[in-house]
Design a protein around this motif. Sequence first.
Motif, PDB file in Angstrom:
ATOM      1  N   VAL A  56     135.047  40.088 -43.582  1.00 19.46           N
ATOM      2  CA  VAL A  56     133.767  40.675 -43.194  1.00 19.46           C
ATOM      3  C   VAL A  56     133.993  41.429 -41.892  1.00 19.46           C
ATOM      4  O   VAL A  56     134.461  40.869 -40.905  1.00 19.46           O
ATOM      5  CB  VAL A  56     132.682  39.587 -42.995  1.00 19.46           C
ATOM      6  CG1 VAL A  56     131.387  40.220 -42.489  1.00 19.46           C
ATOM      7  CG2 VAL A  56     132.433  38.844 -44.300  1.00 19.46           C
ATOM      8  N   LEU A  57     133.697  42.727 -41.906  1.00 16.86           N
ATOM      9  CA  LEU A  57     133.921  43.562 -40.733  1.00 16.86           C
ATOM     10  C   LEU A  57     132.735  43.452 -39.772  1.00 16.86           C
ATOM     11  O   LEU A  57     131.628  43.115 -40.168  1.00 16.86           O
ATOM     12  CB  LEU A  57     134.137  45.012 -41.158  1.00 16.86           C
ATOM     13  CG  LEU A  57     135.317  45.239 -42.123  1.00 16.86           C
ATOM     14  CD1 LEU A  57     135.386  46.697 -42.544  1.00 16.86           C
ATOM     15  CD2 LEU A  57     136.640  44.802 -41.490  1.00 16.86           C
ATOM     16  N   GLY A  58     132.978  43.764 -38.523  1.00 17.35           N
ATOM     17  CA  GLY A  58     131.914  43.647 -37.527  1.00 17.35           C
ATOM     18  C   GLY A  58     131.856  42.240 -36.953  1.00 17.35           C
ATOM     19  O   GLY A  58     132.606  41.339 -37.360  1.00 17.35           O
ATOM     20  N   GLN A  59     130.932  42.049 -36.023  1.00 17.76           N
ATOM     21  CA  GLN A  59     130.842  40.773 -35.311  1.00 17.76           C
ATOM     22  C   GLN A  59     129.531  40.026 -35.560  1.00 17.76           C
ATOM     23  O   GLN A  59     129.317  38.948 -35.020  1.00 17.76           O
ATOM     24  CB  GLN A  59     130.995  41.025 -33.802  1.00 17.76           C
ATOM     25  CG  GLN A  59     132.323  41.670 -33.420  1.00 17.76           C
ATOM     26  CD  GLN A  59     133.515  40.829 -33.836  1.00 17.76           C
ATOM     27  OE1 GLN A  59     133.511  39.604 -33.704  1.00 17.76           O
ATOM     28  NE2 GLN A  59     134.553  41.476 -34.357  1.00 17.76           N
ATOM     29  N   ASP A  60     128.634  40.610 -36.347  1.00 20.80           N
ATOM     30  CA  ASP A  60     127.358  39.937 -36.596  1.00 20.80           C
ATOM     31  C   ASP A  60     127.576  38.647 -37.381  1.00 20.80           C
ATOM     32  O   ASP A  60     128.412  38.596 -38.293  1.00 20.80           O
ATOM     33  CB  ASP A  60     126.419  40.857 -37.383  1.00 20.80           C
ATOM     34  CG  ASP A  60     126.000  42.072 -36.562  1.00 20.80           C
ATOM     35  OD1 ASP A  60     126.070  41.984 -35.322  1.00 20.80           O
ATOM     36  OD2 ASP A  60     125.619  43.098 -37.160  1.00 20.80           O
ATOM     37  N   PRO A  61     126.829  37.606 -37.069  1.00 14.99           N
ATOM     38  CA  PRO A  61     127.007  36.328 -37.774  1.00 14.99           C
ATOM     39  C   PRO A  61     126.647  36.442 -39.255  1.00 14.99           C
ATOM     40  O   PRO A  61     125.817  37.255 -39.646  1.00 14.99           O
ATOM     41  CB  PRO A  61     126.055  35.383 -37.035  1.00 14.99           C
ATOM     42  CG  PRO A  61     125.061  36.275 -36.365  1.00 14.99           C
ATOM     43  CD  PRO A  61     125.793  37.532 -36.029  1.00 14.99           C
ATOM     44  N   VAL A  62     127.304  35.619 -40.067  1.00 15.14           N
ATOM     45  CA  VAL A  62     127.087  35.590 -41.509  1.00 15.14           C
ATOM     46  C   VAL A  62     126.546  34.220 -41.893  1.00 15.14           C
ATOM     47  O   VAL A  62     127.060  33.190 -41.418  1.00 15.14           O
ATOM     48  CB  VAL A  62     128.403  35.869 -42.265  1.00 15.14           C
ATOM     49  CG1 VAL A  62     128.207  35.723 -43.768  1.00 15.14           C
ATOM     50  CG2 VAL A  62     128.925  37.266 -41.927  1.00 15.14           C
ATOM     51  N   ALA A  63     125.538  34.205 -42.745  1.00  9.67           N
ATOM     52  CA  ALA A  63     124.984  32.939 -43.219  1.00  9.67           C
ATOM     53  C   ALA A  63     125.956  32.319 -44.219  1.00  9.67           C
ATOM     54  O   ALA A  63     126.161  32.844 -45.301  1.00  9.67           O
ATOM     55  CB  ALA A  63     123.627  33.172 -43.865  1.00  9.67           C
ATOM     56  N   GLY A  64     126.575  31.206 -43.829  1.00  8.11           N
ATOM     57  CA  GLY A  64     127.551  30.566 -44.701  1.00  8.11           C
ATOM     58  C   GLY A  64     128.784  30.181 -43.924  1.00  8.11           C
ATOM     59  O   GLY A  64     128.778  30.097 -42.692  1.00  8.11           O
ATOM     60  N   SER A  65     129.880  29.939 -44.644  1.00 10.37           N
ATOM     61  CA  SER A  65     131.096  29.431 -44.015  1.00 10.37           C
ATOM     62  C   SER A  65     132.145  30.505 -43.769  1.00 10.37           C
ATOM     63  O   SER A  65     133.289  30.188 -43.456  1.00 10.37           O
ATOM     64  CB  SER A  65     131.699  28.316 -44.889  1.00 10.37           C
ATOM     65  OG  SER A  65     131.988  28.805 -46.185  1.00 10.37           O
ATOM     66  N   LEU A  66     131.767  31.784 -43.905  1.00  9.95           N
ATOM     67  CA  LEU A  66     132.695  32.877 -43.646  1.00  9.95           C
ATOM     68  C   LEU A  66     132.536  33.349 -42.207  1.00  9.95           C
ATOM     69  O   LEU A  66     131.429  33.670 -41.776  1.00  9.95           O
ATOM     70  CB  LEU A  66     132.424  34.066 -44.592  1.00  9.95           C
ATOM     71  CG  LEU A  66     133.540  34.403 -45.580  1.00  9.95           C
ATOM     72  CD1 LEU A  66     133.655  33.248 -46.577  1.00  9.95           C
ATOM     73  CD2 LEU A  66     133.232  35.688 -46.325  1.00  9.95           C
ATOM     74  N   GLU A  67     133.641  33.414 -41.489  1.00  8.08           N
ATOM     75  CA  GLU A  67     133.596  33.890 -40.111  1.00  8.08           C
ATOM     76  C   GLU A  67     133.963  35.370 -40.081  1.00  8.08           C
ATOM     77  O   GLU A  67     135.026  35.762 -40.574  1.00  8.08           O
ATOM     78  CB  GLU A  67     134.578  33.095 -39.253  1.00  8.08           C
ATOM     79  CG  GLU A  67     134.543  33.473 -37.779  1.00  8.08           C
ATOM     80  CD  GLU A  67     135.511  32.662 -36.948  1.00  8.08           C
ATOM     81  OE1 GLU A  67     135.765  33.051 -35.793  1.00  8.08           O
ATOM     82  OE2 GLU A  67     136.019  31.640 -37.462  1.00  8.08           O
ATOM     83  N   PRO A  68     133.109  36.235 -39.518  1.00  4.13           N
ATOM     84  CA  PRO A  68     133.416  37.667 -39.446  1.00  4.13           C
ATOM     85  C   PRO A  68     134.736  37.912 -38.715  1.00  4.13           C
ATOM     86  O   PRO A  68     135.063  37.234 -37.740  1.00  4.13           O
ATOM     87  CB  PRO A  68     132.236  38.248 -38.648  1.00  4.13           C
ATOM     88  CG  PRO A  68     131.129  37.281 -38.853  1.00  4.13           C
ATOM     89  CD  PRO A  68     131.784  35.934 -38.944  1.00  4.13           C
ATOM     90  N   GLY A  69     135.493  38.873 -39.232  1.00  2.00           N
ATOM     91  CA  GLY A  69     136.757  39.221 -38.604  1.00  2.00           C
ATOM     92  C   GLY A  69     137.926  38.352 -39.001  1.00  2.00           C
ATOM     93  O   GLY A  69     139.066  38.619 -38.597  1.00  2.00           O
ATOM     94  N   VAL A  70     137.686  37.312 -39.795  1.00  2.00           N
ATOM     95  CA  VAL A  70     138.756  36.407 -40.235  1.00  2.00           C
ATOM     96  C   VAL A  70     139.063  36.678 -41.701  1.00  2.00           C
ATOM     97  O   VAL A  70     138.163  36.744 -42.533  1.00  2.00           O
ATOM     98  CB  VAL A  70     138.346  34.935 -40.041  1.00  2.00           C
ATOM     99  CG1 VAL A  70     139.412  34.004 -40.602  1.00  2.00           C
ATOM    100  CG2 VAL A  70     138.099  34.645 -38.568  1.00  2.00           C
ATOM    101  N   ALA A  71     140.352  36.836 -42.029  1.00  2.00           N
ATOM    102  CA  ALA A  71     140.761  37.122 -43.397  1.00  2.00           C
ATOM    103  C   ALA A  71     140.754  35.850 -44.237  1.00  2.00           C
ATOM    104  O   ALA A  71     141.304  34.819 -43.825  1.00  2.00           O
ATOM    105  CB  ALA A  71     142.156  37.748 -43.417  1.00  2.00           C
TER     106      ALA A  71
END
Length: 324
Positions: free
Chosen positions: A231-246
């Motif tokens: 997930v690109l960008g730094q905005d938080p994502v609802a769930g267990s995916l951390e933005p910027g992490v592959a």
Amino acid sequence: MQRWRGLDDVPADWGRCVLTIGVFDGVHRGHAQLISRAVKSASERGIPSVLMTFDPHPMEVVRPGSHPAQLTTLRRRSELAEELGIDVFCVVPFTSEFMKLSPEQYAHEILVERLHVAEVVVGENFTFGRKAAGTVDLLRQIGSRFGFAVDGVNLVAEHAVTFSSTYIRSCVDAGDVSAAAEALGRPHRVEGVVVHGERRGRDLGFPTANISPPEHAAIPADGVYAAWFTVLGQDPVAGSLEPGVAHMAAVSVGTNPTFSGRTRTVEAYILDASADLYGQHVAVDFVRRLRGMEKFDSVDSLIAQMGRDVDDTRELLTRTDVRG
């Protein structure tokens, strides 16, 4: 790194620079060599390095409708150029007027009067100006007249294959993302926005992110791939995916023939994570093709194969850990 949109963004007090010119689609290993040469020369001279690229792709203006598949977005190109040390990323709008500049006008008006180049670093096959009449030899002649140096760099090749954007597009088109990665120096990336699909993967126990790529994006051949999903960008994502992490992902490209699909899609099943990704800008870095697209006799057969695809993805990415 500064980003200029057109030559009007050149500061009024701009001094001399080392310039490298090209579309740089893919920013592959050959491009990286050019860019690194320009950065090194600029550092030695104590002046900025500038990368000048074009939008839209020149072919779309020269022959409308002939835009080649795009290996990298402009934003991604600027990121990669910055990683290589470029000081200024300049995007010049490629217009019919720009296309009509003679090689002499191109060199004098843009390189000399606007950018004040001390040196130009280009590939040995570089052409410029109306009908691509300008060559590296002509650029050297013009440079000797106006006081700038020209470095024509040999193209990078291995195993009798010259790395070029055209070659990489052919690899991607054939589904050989491993060969594409070798030429790029990293996995081939497709970016896009997650959109609503038919939710069929959810019903099968493998919920997928349906990715809508930009126009002209170079999409690999139909099949199933091991890939990294970010997930690109730094905005938080609802769930267990951390933005910027592959995250590991099994990615399906094709029309879902088991269900008589007609629309070609890119769908990513993300391993060991779940999130609400609708509307998110994401990237898929394709590591290896696992198999071609198949039509299964039953849904149960499809589900069993999807389970094997996930196992193969996990095993491959755990072993290689090659990321974008």
